[in-house]
Design an enzyme around this catalytic site. Structure first.
Site, PDB file in Angstrom:
ATOM      1  N   SER A 148      -0.052   5.375  -1.425  1.00 17.07           N
ATOM      2  CA  SER A 148      -0.793   6.501  -0.839  1.00 17.07           C
ATOM      3  C   SER A 148      -0.713   6.476   0.682  1.00 17.07           C
ATOM      4  O   SER A 148      -0.216   5.509   1.268  1.00 17.07           O
ATOM      5  CB  SER A 148      -2.266   6.434  -1.273  1.00 17.07           C
TER       6      SER A 148
ATOM      7  N   TYR B 251     -22.190  -9.537  10.374  1.00 17.77           N
ATOM      8  CA  TYR B 251     -21.133  -8.578  10.024  1.00 17.77           C
ATOM      9  C   TYR B 251     -21.405  -7.175  10.564  1.00 17.77           C
ATOM     10  O   TYR B 251     -22.491  -6.634  10.402  1.00 17.77           O
ATOM     11  CB  TYR B 251     -21.009  -8.500   8.499  1.00 17.77           C
TER      12      TYR B 251
ATOM     13  N   GLY C  80       0.832  -1.212   0.000  1.00 12.58           N
ATOM     14  CA  GLY C  80       0.000   0.000   0.000  1.00 12.58           C
ATOM     15  C   GLY C  80       0.859   1.252   0.000  1.00 12.58           C
ATOM     16  O   GLY C  80       0.465   2.278   0.547  1.00 12.58           O
TER      17      GLY C  80
HETATM   18  N1  LIG Z   1      -4.849   6.703   9.140  1.00 13.20           N
HETATM   19  C1  LIG Z   1      -5.061   6.349  10.389  1.00 13.20           C
HETATM   20  O1  LIG Z   1      -5.466   7.159  11.191  1.00 13.20           O
HETATM   21  C2  LIG Z   1      -4.780   4.948  10.849  1.00 13.20           C
HETATM   22  C3  LIG Z   1      -5.045   4.615  12.180  1.00 13.20           C
HETATM   23  C4  LIG Z   1      -4.778   3.331  12.616  1.00 13.20           C
HETATM   24  C5  LIG Z   1      -4.254   2.395  11.741  1.00 13.20           C
HETATM   25  N2  LIG Z   1      -4.017   2.724  10.440  1.00 13.20           N
HETATM   26  C6  LIG Z   1      -3.474   1.701   9.552  1.00 13.20           C
HETATM   27  O2  LIG Z   1      -2.440   2.233   8.758  1.00 13.20           O
HETATM   28  C7  LIG Z   1      -2.379   1.556   7.511  1.00 13.20           C
HETATM   29  C8  LIG Z   1      -2.319   2.565   6.371  1.00 13.20           C
HETATM   30  O3  LIG Z   1      -3.491   3.322   6.360  1.00 13.20           O
HETATM   31  P1  LIG Z   1      -3.639   4.734   5.644  1.00 13.20           P
HETATM   32  O4  LIG Z   1      -4.302   5.618   6.621  1.00 13.20           O
HETATM   33  O5  LIG Z   1      -2.373   5.148   5.024  1.00 13.20           O
HETATM   34  O6  LIG Z   1      -4.742   4.371   4.536  1.00 13.20           O
HETATM   35  P2  LIG Z   1      -4.825   4.659   2.969  1.00 13.20           P
HETATM   36  O7  LIG Z   1      -4.356   6.039   2.672  1.00 13.20           O
HETATM   37  O8  LIG Z   1      -6.185   4.253   2.572  1.00 13.20           O
HETATM   38  O9  LIG Z   1      -3.742   3.662   2.395  1.00 13.20           O
HETATM   39  C9  LIG Z   1      -3.953   2.293   2.394  1.00 13.20           C
HETATM   40  C10 LIG Z   1      -3.241   1.712   1.219  1.00 13.20           C
HETATM   41  O10 LIG Z   1      -3.546   0.307   1.171  1.00 13.20           O
HETATM   42  C11 LIG Z   1      -3.873  -0.001  -0.141  1.00 13.20           C
HETATM   43  N3  LIG Z   1      -4.735  -1.172  -0.251  1.00 13.20           N
HETATM   44  C12 LIG Z   1      -6.014  -1.320   0.168  1.00 13.20           C
HETATM   45  N4  LIG Z   1      -6.469  -2.525  -0.156  1.00 13.20           N
HETATM   46  C13 LIG Z   1      -5.472  -3.155  -0.810  1.00 13.20           C
HETATM   47  C14 LIG Z   1      -5.333  -4.414  -1.422  1.00 13.20           C
HETATM   48  N5  LIG Z   1      -6.344  -5.298  -1.452  1.00 13.20           N
HETATM   49  N6  LIG Z   1      -4.166  -4.737  -2.006  1.00 13.20           N
HETATM   50  C15 LIG Z   1      -3.144  -3.864  -2.010  1.00 13.20           C
HETATM   51  N7  LIG Z   1      -3.206  -2.644  -1.460  1.00 13.20           N
HETATM   52  C16 LIG Z   1      -4.360  -2.291  -0.874  1.00 13.20           C
HETATM   53  C17 LIG Z   1      -4.567   1.218  -0.685  1.00 13.20           C
HETATM   54  O11 LIG Z   1      -4.576   1.174  -2.083  1.00 13.20           O
HETATM   55  P3  LIG Z   1      -5.852   1.729  -2.912  1.00 13.20           P
HETATM   56  O12 LIG Z   1      -5.685   3.204  -2.959  1.00 13.20           O
HETATM   57  O13 LIG Z   1      -5.709   1.054  -4.233  1.00 13.20           O
HETATM   58  O14 LIG Z   1      -7.079   1.318  -2.159  1.00 13.20           O
HETATM   59  C18 LIG Z   1      -3.686   2.313  -0.105  1.00 13.20           C
HETATM   60  O15 LIG Z   1      -2.546   2.538  -0.908  1.00 13.20           O
HETATM   61  C19 LIG Z   1      -3.593   0.643   7.465  1.00 13.20           C
HETATM   62  O16 LIG Z   1      -3.182  -0.678   7.770  1.00 13.20           O
HETATM   63  C20 LIG Z   1      -4.486   1.181   8.565  1.00 13.20           C
HETATM   64  O17 LIG Z   1      -5.295   0.181   9.123  1.00 13.20           O
HETATM   65  C21 LIG Z   1      -4.263   3.992   9.977  1.00 13.20           C
END
Ligand SMILES: NC(=O)c1ccc[n+]([C@@H]2O[C@H](COP(=O)([O-])OP(=O)(O)OC[C@H]3O[C@@H](n4cnc5c(N)ncnc54)[C@H](OP(=O)(O)O)[C@@H]3O)[C@@H](O)[C@H]2O)c1
Ligand SMILES: *C1O[C@H](CO)[C@@H](O)[C@H](O)[C@H]1NC(C)=O
Ligand SMILES: *[C@@H]1O[C@H](CO)[C@@H](O)[C@H](O)[C@H]1NC(C)=O
Length: 266
Positions: free
Chosen positions: A56, A209, A53
């Site tokens: 982004s 769910y 991922g």
């Molecule tokens: N942001 C927060 O506040 C927060 C808090 C707690 C934990 N987290 C964790 O931090 C991590 C990153 O989150 P983020 O905030 O940076 O979210 P994000 O901006 O939505 O980034 C997530 C990335 O994962 C990719 N992704 C989703 N489904 C996928 C798949 N099936 N195969 C490959 N790539 C996939 C997305 O690609 P697409 O654009 O193609 O969907 C995106 O590039 C996650 O594990 C999240 O649970 C975030």
């Protein structure tokens, strides 16, 4: 009165206090520290890193700063166009960055397997694996393998990916003498899950769910897995550490399925 003290203690103990105030913790860094500050002076050249991922959000920032420090970064993404854009934006800031893009859809077992094949064909070492990709609160949906999408993406896909890359990581750690790292992006949301924690018999059951609890469940699985793998690797004497982290609360595309969180953006 006592409960206020107890509540306050809990906030301090769980790190929420540090998170919100930005105060520095024992590491010398806090939630207000940037990735560039944290890695200042670190020479990561010679290290190979996979960031899932990485096109982004937090993954992109992680990929950018690791590349800035000299690491060879593999952005593993399902959207190759976004990943190429991400790569170009990193190259614009840092001409010498070493970034590659490989296709990976964590929601598909087949895709995880072919990603690992393509990666192994590059014949690179692997020092660091950052299991970052994730989806949150999406409506009920089954993956092509028949697994609920949040569990499939956040946990099962990463589980398989890690399993398939582990030999490579152990080999790299052994021949280079450099400690390997596996990082799982978990979340405080791991505490908000179904009554029994992980509902093994109901993971793919649409009727029971609940999007938020299903997210918590997948994030709990991330932590349990990191803990167990860490224990096993230690037992084996492999020079690889495994950690799971809560990254804080950051407004990224992750919030796309959450009306409440999205409204905070505007
Ligand atoms: N942001 C927060 O506040 C927060 C808090 C707690 C934990 N987290 C964790 O931090 C991590 C990153 O989150 P983020 O905030 O940076 O979210 P994000 O901006 O939505 O980034 C997530 C990335 O994962 C990719 N992704 C989703 N489904 C996928 C798949 N099936 N195969 C490959 N790539 C996939 C997305 O690609 P697409 O654009 O193609 O969907 C995106 O590039 C996650 O594990 C999240 O649970 C975030
Ligand atoms: C997290 O940690 C372990 C060890 O890295 C890994 O095997 C597992 O697949 C990961 N769990 C996730 C991302 O659910
Ligand atoms: C394990 O990694 C650390 C840190 O990179 C290194 O100092 C140590 O020598 C390594 N140990 C082995 C047995 O390779």
């Amino acid at each position: 009165m006592l409960w206020i003290l107890k509540y306050f203690f809990e906030i301090v103990r769980t790190g929420i206090f540090l998170l919100v105030t930005g105060c520095r913790g024992p590491s010398g860094f806090g939630s207000a520290s940037t990735a560039e500050e944290v890695t200042e002076g670190i020479d990561a050249s010679g290290l190979t890193v996979i960031v899932t991922g990485g096109a982004s959000g937090l993954g992109l920032e992680t990929a950018r700063v690791l590349a800035l420090r000299g690491a060879h970064v593999i952005i593993a993404a399902r959207n190759l166009r976004a990943a190429e854009d991400a790569k170009n934006s990193i190259l614009e800031q840092c001409r010498t960055a070493n970034v590659d893009v490989l296709k990976l859809d964590l929601c598909s077992i087949q895709s995880v397997r072919s990603f690992v094949e393509s990666f192994k064909a590059l014949d690179l070492p692997l020092n660091i694996l950052i299991n970052n990709a994730g989806v949150m609160f999406c409506p009920f949906q089954l993956s092509e393998d028949g697994i609920e999408a949040q569990f499939a993406t956040n946990h099962i896909g990463h589980f398989l990916l890690t399993e398939l890359l582990l030999d490579k990581m152990k080999y790299t750690a052994r021949v280079t003498g450099i400690e390997g790292r596996i990082v799982n992006l978990s979340s405080l949301a791991h505490a908000h899950t179904y009554k029994n924690g992980i509902e093994f018999d109901k993971i793919n059951d649409q009727r029971s769910y609940e999007d938020k609890k299903a997210y918590g469940q997948s994030k709990l699985a991330n932590i349990l897995h990191a803990n167990e793998l860490s224990r096993r690797l230690k037992e084996e004497g492999a020079n690889i550490t495994v950690n799971s982290v809560h990254p804080g609360l950051i407004m990224t595309d992750l919030m796309r399925h959450s009306v409440t969180l999205m409204s905070k953006l505007n």
